[in-house]
Scaffold this motif. Sequence first.
Motif, mmCIF file in Angstrom:
data_model
loop_
_atom_site.group_PDB
_atom_site.id
_atom_site.type_symbol
_atom_site.label_atom_id
_atom_site.label_comp_id
_atom_site.label_asym_id
_atom_site.label_seq_id
_atom_site.Cartn_x
_atom_site.Cartn_y
_atom_site.Cartn_z
ATOM 1 N N TYR A 8 -6.289 9.054 -8.624
ATOM 2 C CA TYR A 8 -6.233 7.727 -8.029
ATOM 3 C C TYR A 8 -6.357 7.779 -6.512
ATOM 4 O O TYR A 8 -5.898 8.723 -5.860
ATOM 5 C CB TYR A 8 -4.938 7.011 -8.423
ATOM 6 C CG TYR A 8 -4.970 6.544 -9.851
ATOM 7 C CD1 TYR A 8 -5.497 5.305 -10.189
ATOM 8 C CD2 TYR A 8 -4.512 7.365 -10.879
ATOM 9 C CE1 TYR A 8 -5.562 4.883 -11.499
ATOM 10 C CE2 TYR A 8 -4.571 6.950 -12.194
ATOM 11 C CZ TYR A 8 -5.101 5.709 -12.505
ATOM 12 O OH TYR A 8 -5.172 5.304 -13.814
ATOM 13 N N GLU A 9 -6.993 6.753 -5.980
ATOM 14 C CA GLU A 9 -7.099 6.564 -4.548
ATOM 15 C C GLU A 9 -6.267 5.330 -4.167
ATOM 16 O O GLU A 9 -5.713 4.662 -5.031
ATOM 17 C CB GLU A 9 -8.569 6.416 -4.138
ATOM 18 C CG GLU A 9 -9.394 7.641 -4.497
ATOM 19 C CD GLU A 9 -10.873 7.469 -4.205
ATOM 20 O OE1 GLU A 9 -11.254 6.424 -3.622
ATOM 21 O OE2 GLU A 9 -11.648 8.359 -4.571
ATOM 22 N N VAL A 10 -6.215 5.038 -2.885
ATOM 23 C CA VAL A 10 -5.324 3.987 -2.401
ATOM 24 C C VAL A 10 -6.136 2.914 -1.689
ATOM 25 O O VAL A 10 -7.023 3.240 -0.890
ATOM 26 C CB VAL A 10 -4.271 4.573 -1.436
ATOM 27 C CG1 VAL A 10 -3.327 3.486 -0.931
ATOM 28 C CG2 VAL A 10 -3.469 5.672 -2.138
ATOM 29 N N ALA B 71 0.478 6.672 -6.687
ATOM 30 C CA ALA B 71 -0.775 7.399 -6.881
ATOM 31 C C ALA B 71 -0.562 8.895 -6.692
ATOM 32 O O ALA B 71 -1.120 9.711 -7.442
ATOM 33 C CB ALA B 71 -1.835 6.875 -5.923
ATOM 34 N N ARG B 72 0.235 9.279 -5.702
ATOM 35 C CA ARG B 72 0.519 10.700 -5.486
ATOM 36 C C ARG B 72 1.231 11.302 -6.689
ATOM 37 O O ARG B 72 0.923 12.414 -7.121
ATOM 38 C CB ARG B 72 1.361 10.883 -4.220
ATOM 39 C CG ARG B 72 0.591 10.720 -2.929
ATOM 40 C CD ARG B 72 1.368 11.257 -1.741
ATOM 41 N NE ARG B 72 2.642 10.555 -1.548
ATOM 42 C CZ ARG B 72 2.775 9.471 -0.802
ATOM 43 N NH1 ARG B 72 1.716 8.936 -0.199
ATOM 44 N NH2 ARG B 72 3.956 8.899 -0.656
ATOM 45 N N ASN C 224 -1.357 11.772 -9.439
ATOM 46 C CA ASN C 224 -2.315 12.829 -9.101
ATOM 47 C C ASN C 224 -1.696 14.218 -9.211
ATOM 48 O O ASN C 224 -2.369 15.190 -9.566
ATOM 49 C CB ASN C 224 -2.872 12.613 -7.695
ATOM 50 C CG ASN C 224 -3.727 11.369 -7.598
ATOM 51 O OD1 ASN C 224 -4.194 10.835 -8.613
ATOM 52 N ND2 ASN C 224 -3.948 10.886 -6.385
ATOM 53 N N GLU D 24 -7.205 0.112 1.045
ATOM 54 C CA GLU D 24 -7.024 0.028 2.488
ATOM 55 C C GLU D 24 -7.198 -1.419 2.922
ATOM 56 O O GLU D 24 -7.709 -2.257 2.173
ATOM 57 C CB GLU D 24 -8.044 0.926 3.190
ATOM 58 C CG GLU D 24 -7.904 2.409 2.826
ATOM 59 C CD GLU D 24 -8.949 3.267 3.507
ATOM 60 O OE1 GLU D 24 -9.935 2.690 4.034
ATOM 61 O OE2 GLU D 24 -8.798 4.506 3.520
ATOM 62 N N VAL E 234 0.829 -1.201 0.000
ATOM 63 C CA VAL E 234 0.000 0.000 0.000
ATOM 64 C C VAL E 234 0.868 1.258 0.000
ATOM 65 O O VAL E 234 0.556 2.242 -0.678
ATOM 66 C CB VAL E 234 -0.962 -0.009 1.205
ATOM 67 C CG1 VAL E 234 -1.644 1.350 1.362
ATOM 68 C CG2 VAL E 234 -2.016 -1.104 1.034
ATOM 69 N N ALA E 235 1.978 1.250 0.737
ATOM 70 C CA ALA E 235 2.857 2.421 0.789
ATOM 71 C C ALA E 235 3.434 2.728 -0.593
ATOM 72 O O ALA E 235 3.477 3.889 -1.024
ATOM 73 C CB ALA E 235 3.973 2.188 1.803
ATOM 74 N N TYR F 221 2.197 1.722 -3.516
ATOM 75 C CA TYR F 221 1.064 2.069 -4.374
ATOM 76 C C TYR F 221 0.656 3.523 -4.135
ATOM 77 O O TYR F 221 0.412 4.281 -5.084
ATOM 78 C CB TYR F 221 -0.097 1.127 -4.077
ATOM 79 C CG TYR F 221 -1.222 1.148 -5.081
ATOM 80 C CD1 TYR F 221 -1.358 0.129 -6.012
ATOM 81 C CD2 TYR F 221 -2.157 2.181 -5.098
ATOM 82 C CE1 TYR F 221 -2.391 0.131 -6.930
ATOM 83 C CE2 TYR F 221 -3.192 2.202 -6.011
ATOM 84 C CZ TYR F 221 -3.311 1.173 -6.930
ATOM 85 O OH TYR F 221 -4.328 1.189 -7.838
ATOM 86 N N ALA F 222 0.602 3.928 -2.857
ATOM 87 C CA ALA F 222 0.203 5.286 -2.502
ATOM 88 C C ALA F 222 1.189 6.312 -3.056
ATOM 89 O O ALA F 222 0.797 7.390 -3.529
ATOM 90 C CB ALA F 222 0.093 5.421 -0.986
ATOM 91 N N ARG F 223 2.468 6.003 -3.005
ATOM 92 C CA ARG F 223 3.478 6.915 -3.529
ATOM 93 C C ARG F 223 3.297 7.110 -5.029
ATOM 94 O O ARG F 223 3.393 8.244 -5.545
ATOM 95 C CB ARG F 223 4.868 6.368 -3.217
ATOM 96 C CG ARG F 223 6.013 7.297 -3.612
ATOM 97 C CD ARG F 223 7.349 6.693 -3.181
ATOM 98 N NE ARG F 223 8.467 7.490 -3.676
ATOM 99 C CZ ARG F 223 9.741 7.154 -3.559
ATOM 100 N NH1 ARG F 223 10.068 6.025 -2.923
ATOM 101 N NH2 ARG F 223 10.698 7.928 -4.046
#
Length: 298
Positions: free
Chosen positions: A260-262, A214-215, A218, A264, A207-208, A210-212
Motif C-alpha cells: 500500500y501507498e499513502v 499502510a506500514r 506492508n 498526498e 494521512v498520518a 492511514y500511513a501507519r
Amino acid sequence: MPEDNTLRLFHLPFSFVLPQRVAAERGYFEAEGIEAELVERDRRTVELKYIPAEETLTEDYEVDLYPVCKWESLKRTWEMGDGRIVANGTFTEQPYTVFIRPETPIDDPADLAGVDVAVNRRTGQEYTAMRALEEHVDPADVQLVHYGMPTDRLRALRDGEVDAITLLDPQSTLAEQLGFEPVLEFENHVGIVGGDGTDSEIVDAYVAAYARAARDINENPEAFRDEYLEMLEKDARVAPDLFEDVDMAALRERVTVPRYEVPEFADRADLGAQLEWMKDRELIDGDAEIDAIVASLG
C-alpha cells in the motif's frame, strides 16, 4: 478539526482502501486526535455501486471524507457539489485488469477496439478504463457498458453477454480461478474528497493514521489476509453461483495482499490535466473550473 473531533469516513469494502479500516480498528485515527466513524453500506442491499450516483455523500450521508476514483472525484465535486478534493494518489500496487474468455479472438489490447467492456459506471472506473484503452485503440472505438458490481461483471463474462470486463483484486484472482484470461492492466488512481470544514489539520491527521496502517500491512501482509479477503467472502454469500466450482482454500492461497501507498495532498496540476482530458471528451461540463473542485486547505 471538528469541535467534537468526530469524522464520518465513508468506507468502500474494496481492497485498495484496506488501510482506512485497519487505522479505524487499531485506534490510529484516535491517536491522531480523530474519533473515526466508518460509514458503510450493507453489501446485500447494494445492486449496482457502493457510491450512490444520485445522492451526495457529504450532505445526504453526512460524510466528512470519502475515497473515490480520481476522475469521478472531479465529476462529483463539480456536478453535484459533493465536497472538494483534498488528496489523491495511486494508493496501492494493485492494477485494474481486463479479463476475457479464452475462446474469444482477443489476443492483445488492440483487439478490444469496438468490443463491449463491462465496467461499473459512476464509480470512476469507466474513466480509468477509457484512458487505458485509448493507449491501444482509437478513442472512438472504446465501448464501455455498465454491468454494476464485480459479481455482475463476472456473470456477464461467464454467460457471454460481454467479451471483456474490468476487475480489481481479489476478484481478479477469482476470475483467473474461473478460467478467464487477462489482456490488459492499468493503474487505479483514487482521490479523497472532503466536505465543508475540511482543513489541512484534518487531512494531516487522516494521512498520518492511514500511513501507519499502510506500514503495518506492508510489513506483515499475511496478518491482514482475512481483512483483505472480506469483500470476496461477501461476494460468495450474495453470488454463490460464481463460487460453486471454486476451491476457496486454493483461491485464498493464490491471493496476494498488495503493498500500500499513502495519499498526498491534492495535486492541483495533475487534477487540472485530468479535468482537461474529461472536457475534451465531453465527460464533464466545459465550464468546470479546477479552483471549484480542489480544496484550498487553510
